[in-house]
Write a protein that holds these residues in place. Structure first.
Motif, short mmCIF file in Angstrom:
data_model
loop_
_atom_site.label_atom_id
_atom_site.label_comp_id
_atom_site.label_asym_id
_atom_site.label_seq_id
_atom_site.Cartn_x
_atom_site.Cartn_y
_atom_site.Cartn_z
N GLU A 452 -15.29 -11.87 36.35
CA GLU A 452 -14.20 -12.56 35.69
C GLU A 452 -13.34 -13.35 36.69
OE1 GLU A 452 -11.76 -10.05 32.96
OE2 GLU A 452 -13.42 -10.71 31.68
N ASP A 453 -13.00 -12.68 37.80
CA ASP A 453 -12.24 -13.38 38.84
C ASP A 453 -13.05 -14.52 39.43
OD1 ASP A 453 -10.17 -11.70 38.46
OD2 ASP A 453 -10.40 -10.56 40.32
N ALA A 454 -14.36 -14.29 39.54
CA ALA A 454 -15.23 -15.31 40.13
C ALA A 454 -15.19 -16.58 39.30
CB ALA A 454 -16.66 -14.79 40.24
N VAL A 455 -15.33 -16.42 37.99
CA VAL A 455 -15.29 -17.60 37.12
C VAL A 455 -13.92 -18.28 37.21
CG1 VAL A 455 -15.38 -18.39 34.72
CG2 VAL A 455 -17.07 -16.77 35.56
N GLY A 456 -12.88 -17.46 37.25
CA GLY A 456 -11.53 -18.01 37.40
C GLY A 456 -11.41 -18.84 38.68
N MET A 457 -11.95 -18.31 39.77
CA MET A 457 -11.88 -19.03 41.05
C MET A 457 -12.67 -20.34 41.00
SD MET A 457 -12.37 -16.09 43.96
CE MET A 457 -12.05 -17.06 45.42
N ALA A 463 -10.88 -27.57 39.14
CA ALA A 463 -9.75 -28.30 38.57
C ALA A 463 -8.63 -28.56 39.59
CB ALA A 463 -9.19 -27.53 37.37
N LYS A 464 -8.92 -28.26 40.84
CA LYS A 464 -7.89 -28.30 41.89
C LYS A 464 -7.13 -29.63 41.98
CE LYS A 464 -7.66 -26.87 46.68
NZ LYS A 464 -8.53 -26.52 47.80
N ILE B 88 -24.07 -20.24 49.18
CA ILE B 88 -23.78 -21.03 47.99
C ILE B 88 -22.49 -21.83 48.18
CG2 ILE B 88 -23.38 -20.86 45.48
CD1 ILE B 88 -26.10 -19.79 46.29
N GLU B 89 -22.51 -23.07 47.69
CA GLU B 89 -21.30 -23.91 47.77
C GLU B 89 -20.40 -23.65 46.55
OE1 GLU B 89 -22.28 -28.01 48.22
OE2 GLU B 89 -23.59 -27.63 49.94
N ILE B 90 -19.11 -23.52 46.80
CA ILE B 90 -18.17 -23.36 45.69
C ILE B 90 -17.10 -24.44 45.81
CG2 ILE B 90 -16.73 -21.72 44.42
CD1 ILE B 90 -18.57 -19.65 45.26
N PRO B 91 -17.31 -25.57 45.14
CA PRO B 91 -16.41 -26.71 45.31
C PRO B 91 -14.97 -26.38 44.94
CG PRO B 91 -18.39 -27.33 44.07
CD PRO B 91 -18.41 -25.84 44.21
N GLY B 92 -14.06 -26.88 45.75
CA GLY B 92 -12.63 -26.76 45.44
C GLY B 92 -12.01 -25.43 45.81
N ASN B 143 -18.35 -23.44 51.92
CA ASN B 143 -19.68 -23.98 52.24
C ASN B 143 -19.90 -25.44 51.85
OD1 ASN B 143 -20.63 -21.60 53.42
ND2 ASN B 143 -21.16 -20.75 51.42
N GLN B 144 -18.91 -26.06 51.23
CA GLN B 144 -19.13 -27.42 50.76
C GLN B 144 -19.05 -28.41 51.91
OE1 GLN B 144 -16.46 -29.23 47.96
NE2 GLN B 144 -18.14 -30.10 46.78
N GLY B 145 -20.11 -29.21 52.04
CA GLY B 145 -20.16 -30.17 53.12
C GLY B 145 -20.42 -29.53 54.48
N PHE B 146 -20.76 -28.25 54.50
CA PHE B 146 -21.09 -27.59 55.76
C PHE B 146 -22.53 -27.94 56.13
CE2 PHE B 146 -18.13 -23.63 56.00
CZ PHE B 146 -17.08 -24.34 55.45
N SER B 147 -22.81 -28.07 57.42
CA SER B 147 -24.19 -28.22 57.84
C SER B 147 -24.88 -26.87 57.69
CB SER B 147 -24.23 -28.67 59.30
OG SER B 147 -23.81 -27.60 60.13
N GLY B 148 -26.20 -26.87 57.80
CA GLY B 148 -26.95 -25.63 57.68
C GLY B 148 -26.44 -24.57 58.64
N GLY B 149 -26.23 -24.98 59.90
CA GLY B 149 -25.75 -24.04 60.90
C GLY B 149 -24.35 -23.54 60.62
N GLU B 150 -23.50 -24.46 60.12
CA GLU B 150 -22.11 -24.05 59.79
C GLU B 150 -22.10 -23.02 58.67
OE1 GLU B 150 -19.60 -28.06 61.05
OE2 GLU B 150 -20.51 -27.94 59.07
N LYS B 151 -23.00 -23.22 57.70
CA LYS B 151 -23.07 -22.25 56.59
C LYS B 151 -23.44 -20.87 57.10
CE LYS B 151 -24.25 -25.32 52.79
NZ LYS B 151 -25.30 -25.83 51.90
N LYS B 152 -24.41 -20.82 58.01
CA LYS B 152 -24.84 -19.52 58.52
C LYS B 152 -23.74 -18.87 59.36
CE LYS B 152 -28.90 -19.50 56.62
NZ LYS B 152 -30.20 -19.59 57.23
N ARG B 153 -23.06 -19.67 60.12
CA ARG B 153 -21.94 -19.14 60.91
C ARG B 153 -20.84 -18.63 60.00
NH1 ARG B 153 -20.61 -23.06 65.94
NH2 ARG B 153 -22.60 -24.11 65.74
N ASN B 154 -20.64 -19.35 58.90
CA ASN B 154 -19.64 -18.93 57.92
C ASN B 154 -20.01 -17.57 57.33
OD1 ASN B 154 -17.20 -19.42 56.54
ND2 ASN B 154 -18.25 -20.27 54.77
#
Lengths: 491, 248
Positions: A452-457, A463-464, B88-92, B143-154
């Motif tokens: 639930e929190d994941a979807v919220g995030m 929508a940021k 996985i990328e999570i935009p925003g 992870n958004q806009g990270f290079s492959g290496g940056e993602k792994k370091r992250n």
């Protein structure tokens, strides 16, 4: 956070009513509470005169209302949207109703626990909860004194901020000069109805060169009694002035009136700027799609002068039906119109929302950022018009319309319209559709975050851009609201 | 800490893990090697609770709990961490606030106070040095806009901040150049202690030049066909997987 339109006693009754309706055939789709002081049902000249008399309005107002009613009689309810709903029984509605105070709960112990749980989730400050829940205690008095302090400060600067009914009395010249100039009483079915019967709303006037020192919110409006279903707001920013206005409340707002038809008019004169932010969280109906507010709103701003700017930001999570297109008429040279919107629909909610940017002045610019989020079995449509008239040399528009889907039973639709009559115009439109992926949810799960929190995030992240436009406090609340509104949308 | 017995897992009716056994104790580093399609990533996913896998038999016990019975977020809060092969990328969603939320969920689960922004920033800055990560990556969306290496370091940064008891690294070395590999491995080495354990899944022996495993297991067709010490990795490097598969 503002406090009005709350009456938990009636709220529980409404819930009971809903339950009753859920148990039998859903006949009209309208619930009317009887604990009210009401005028007779229906709409005619006498009712209009009664409303006007009750408010002790000057004759010009009564005449205006009557003209609107007569025009409305000739109109048909618009059905060009993507929305599906039963006919509204206009002749059976009550057009003036004052809630009775006597049944207000005496403390939070008497308030529906579900409502309190929602306040908790939204992080509503304790002192505001009683106010929001309509508890008849000192909290209300406190808020009035807070409001009075603000009002003194504002009047020192010559700012008028009062209920529109008060403005009709005290500032008839301003009302005569501006009311109906942006949204005329002939504008559309709902705006016309509103013009005939509007109950109350806010009035704001910012004098030339004044920068309003605080966010104006209807929360602080004195006598913030129930403005009811037909709210009317008029904001005038005189030359070189600035104002930011907040409307709405993140706490769920319930109302015994199912039909809402508000009108908001903004006027920005030369060099003036108006920022209008809305968080709309009207009761959306049950998970099964019963009840809920029908929200038909006309919002329009006129950038009347050179270098003026109007910016709409809206976060729409409530209502069973949302029909709303906050628009800008960019008449002044170099004027700027902006529209930032997040519209979230869940369960059986339907939203048909967007904006109109009408470029009339040279070098006028507009920006549209629309983020639709659909979950459950809901339907979410963006409908927008960018119009560049013949004389609007070098006009520019950029539109970004994104849709986010949660689950596979919801719908998202985008209807961008463009009417370009000047070859020097620069118009860009971008649109995307994406889904909240299981991989994203799992990734957050694996870091200890619940689904639930994941979807919220994820949704807040998406929508940021729009949340960033909201005043800080509001933005935080709006993000919490996203999570609450999406409850139950993931398994 | 982790005890897997006769684990059988299928996806849409196709058997992937076929009687897998593994014992991991605190303080140990286990390397799981094997050719493509041997079930390495499936093992990582099943252990961390990803959807879409059917457990047909066997058991997995983690710190005395029936691991397969726990929701993925509960496994995470109990100190299990998966470094993703494909982050996985999570935009925003801001990288810092995401990680703060994750850490505080874990702390809450343990009955500890949540860290406020100031304490959290101090912690993250310290841990960033481990992975030699640029600070601006904290301000960017996850992870958004990270290079492959940056993602792994992250991923390794997240591991350093969340400080898991059992970390599973799913082909963290794939797609890394030698410098990034050295940094990632350095992070693991600094984090290892007698109280935590690592399961390092890798296709190549190369990572094991930097992370010295206590045990090496070879996975083939869903079961472990050979186990040994670190020298097994060298042998595999030299002779490939074929000699083992022939004998299996």
């Amino acid at each position: 956070m503002k406090a009005e339109k709350e009456n938990p006693k009636q709220l529980t009754e409404e819930q009971e009513n809903l339950q009753k309706i859920a148990d039998k055939e859903y006949k009209y789709g309208f619930v009317t509470d009887i604990e009210m002081e009401e005028f007779p049902q229906g709409l005619n000249d006498d009712i209009i005169r009664m409303i006007s008399a009750k408010k002790d309005e000057p004759d010009f107002m009564t005449e205006w209302r009557l003209k609107a009613l007569h025009h409305w009689r000739k109109q048909k309810e618009p059905r060009w949207t993507k929305l599906k709903y039963p006919d509204v029984p206009f002749d059976d509605l009550y057009y003036y109703a004052a809630p009775k105070k006597k049944d207000a709960p005496k403390s939070l112990d008497e308030v529906d626990p579900e409502l309190l749980a929602t306040f908790e989730k939204l992080g509503v400050p304790l002192e505001e909860r009683e106010l929001l829940a309509g508890v008849a205690v000192d909290a209300v008095i406190d808020s009035v004194s807070v409001a009075t302090t603000f009002k003194d400060k504002l009047s020192e600067l010559g700012i008028i901020f009062c209920p529109i009914s008060e403005a009709i009395h005290d500032h008839p010249d301003l009302i005569k000069k501006y009311l109906g100039t942006v949204v005329p009483y002939t504008d559309n079915f709902y705006a016309t109805l509103n013009s005939a019967v509007f109950s109350d709303g806010s009035f704001v006037y910012i004098p030339p060169g004044v920068r309003c020192p605080m966010e104006l919110s209807s929360y602080f409006r004195i006598n913030a009694s129930k403005t009811g279903q037909f709210e009317r707001t008029l904001i005038i920013a005189d030359k070189g002035s600035y104002v930011s206005y907040l409307e709405g409340c993140t706490a769920p707002m319930r109302d015994e009136n199912q039909l809402h038809a508000a009108v908001v008019e903004l006027v920005a004169l030369e060099g003036a700027e108006i920022k209008y932010s809305t968080v709309q969280n009207w009761y959306a109906g049950s998970k099964e799609g019963l009840g809920g507010i029908y929200n038909f709103v006309t919002k329009r701003g006129l950038c009347a002068g050179k270098d003026s700017k109007i910016s709409w930001t809206q976060v729409e999570t409530g209502s069973a039906i949302t029909w709303k297109y906050p628009s800008c008429i960019l008449k002044g040279e170099n004027s700027v119109g902006e529209f930032y919107s997040v519209a979230l629909t869940n369960n059986y909610q339907q939203a048909d929302t967007g904006t109109k940017m009408i470029h009339l002045g040279k070098n006028s610019r507009s920006l549209i950022v629309s983020k639709g989020i659909s979950a459950g079995k809901s339907s979410n449509a963006y409908r927008g018009l960018v119009k560049v008239s013949k004389n609007a040399e070098n006009s520019r528009n950029f539109s970004q319309c994104d849709s986010l889907l949660i689950g596979d039973q919801c719908g998202a639709h985008t209807y961008p319209y463009m009417e370009i009559e000047n070859p020097s115009a620069h118009i860009e439109h971008e649109a995307t559709t994406s889904k909240v992926s299981e991989d994203q949810i799992f990734y957050l799960n694996q870091r200890g975050i619940s689904s639930e929190d994941a979807v919220g995030m994820i949704v807040s992240g998406y929508a940021k851009e729009v949340f960033q436009q909201l005043p800080m406090e509001f933005a935080v609340e709006a993000q919490a609201l996203m999570s609450v509104s999406l409850e139950g949308s993931v398994g | 800490m982790l005890s897997i017995k006769d684990l059988q897992v299928s996806v849409e009716g196709k058997t992937i893990l076929n009687g897998l056994n593994l014992e991991v104790k605190a303080g140990e580093i286990h390397a799981i090697m094997g050719p493509n399609g041997s079930g390495k990533s499936t093992l990582a996913h099943v252990l961390s609770g990803k959807d879409g896998y059917d457990v047909d038999g066997g058991s997995a016990t983690y710190k005395g709990m029936d691991l397969l019975d726990l929701a993925p977020e509960v496994r995470a809060r109990e100190g299990m961490f998966l470094a993703f092969q494909y982050p996985i990328e999570i935009p925003g969603v801001n990288n810092t606030s995401f990680l703060k939320k994750a850490l505080n969920e874990i702390r809450k689960h343990r009955g500890e106070d949540e860290l406020d922004a100031i304490d959290f920033l101090a912690l993250i800055k310290k841990q960033m040095e481990l992975v030699e990560m640029k600070e601006d990556l904290l301000k960017r969306p996850v992870n958004q806009g990270f290079s492959g290496g940056e993602k792994k370091r992250n991923e390794i940064l997240q591991m350093a901040v969340l400080n898991p008891e059992l970390a599973i690294l799913d082909e963290t070395d794939s797609g890394l150049d030698i410098d990034a590999l050295r940094i990632v491995a350095g992070g693991v080495n600094k984090l290892r202690s007698k109280d935590n354990a690592f399961v390092v899944i890798t296709h190549y022996q190369r990572l094991l030049d930097y992370i010295i495993p206590d045990h090496v297991h070879v996975l083939s067709e869903g079961k472990i066909i050979k186990s040994g010490g670190k020298e097994l990795a060298f042998e595999l490097e030299e002779r490939g997987y074929d000699w083992l598969l022939e004998h299996a």
